[in-house]
Enzyme design. Structure first.
Site: not given
Ligand code: FBP
Length: 269
Positions: A20, A25, A143, A174, A199-201, A227-228
């Site tokens: 997402d 971003h 968050y 998450k 989360s991956g960051g 994600g990234r």
């Protein structure tokens, strides 16, 4: 009402692929390859992810080729980085529409500590009620952000966020990694029967990313929603396999790094 979390989190463990970031971003996170949502759905399929997470627009245009093979989490709110507004993520999709799109779960971001917290809580309450009426699990991004949040990665704040998710009826939480294994064990306890996924960051080097995953899996967390670090990597399938072995099979960091090398030589992806 039975909430079917096991479809996504088998034997208490899971790896989800999040995409997402194009909304959150913008295209600065994307390149000529991963800008194509099909590329990410293919990684989710070939990398044997337990679920893929997207906004409704991508679900509508891309998910139909994958619906038999990968469970879908539809994100029900989102925001961009183009506003200076206080932390708040408006609704972008209803539970009913997510069900029509084939969702196995729905997702919603709450920013604990935001001046908009009351509004997010009441929106979230409706989502939990509607999703649970369908038997769908609710995944919540927690968050912490706002004037009283000095450090959103602080362990006490992360534990408080986890507890908020449990108290409000979320099934999967998450959270961002607090960089403290002992502290994360407490966070997981505060989450009770809600499943914690980290989360991956931002993209980091593969050793650090896999080491974080092994540390996270020592805490009782259910897994990683990344994600990234995957789809910005030049060998996403090899890295996905190493990650999956850590999360689902407790593989050590040394063995995971060895596996990453072997897999990279085998198929170059
Ligand atoms: P990454 O693994 O790429 O960090 O994705 C996790 C995620 O939660 C995404 O689902 C979301 O788009 C993004 O982080 C939002 O993070 P932030 O609000 O810090 O920009």
């Amino acid at each position: 009402m039975h909430i079917n979390v096991n479809k996504l989190i088998k034997h208490g463990r899971a790896v989800f692929l999040a995409y997402d970031q194009g909304l959150e971003h913008g295209p600065r996170d994307l390149n000529g390859t991963n800008v194509d949502p099909k590329y990410i759905f293919d990684i989710a399929l070939d990398g044997m992810y337990d679920a893929v997470i997207v906004q409704s627009g991508l679900a509508e245009k891309y998910y139909y080729s994958y619906y038999r093979d990968i469970p879908l989490v539809v994100k029900l709110n989102g925001k961009t980085r183009l506003t200076d507004n206080m932390p708040f993520s408006p609704t972008t999709c209803s539970v009913d529409r997510a069900v029509k799109l084939g969702a196995a779960a729905v997702g919603y971001t709450i920013y604990p500590g935001s001046p908009m917290e009351p509004q997010m809580f009441s929106e979230f309450a409706k989502i939990v009620e509607q999703a649970h009426d369908y038997g769908l699990p609710v995944m919540t991004w927690l968050y912490p952000r706002g004037p009283k949040i000095a450090n959103e990665l602080d362990t006490d704040i992360t534990a408080y966020s986890a507890r908020i998710g449990l108290e409000l009826g979320a099934d999967i939480l998450k959270l961002k990694y607090n960089h403290d294994v002992e502290g994360l064990k407490w966070v997981v306890k505060c989450a009770g029967r809600a499943k914690v996924m980290i989360s991956g960051g931002d993209k980091t080097d593969e050793h650090e990313f896999l080491k974080t995953a092994t540390d996270v899996m020592k805490t009782g967390a259910a897994g990683i929603a990344v994600g990234r670090n995957i789809w910005q990597h030049d060998r996403p399938l090899a890295l996905s396999k190493a990650l999956r072995m850590i999360v689902h099979h407790n593989m050590s960091i040394d063995d995971a790094l060895k596996l990453l090398e072997e897999e990279s030589h085998k198929n170059g992806k």
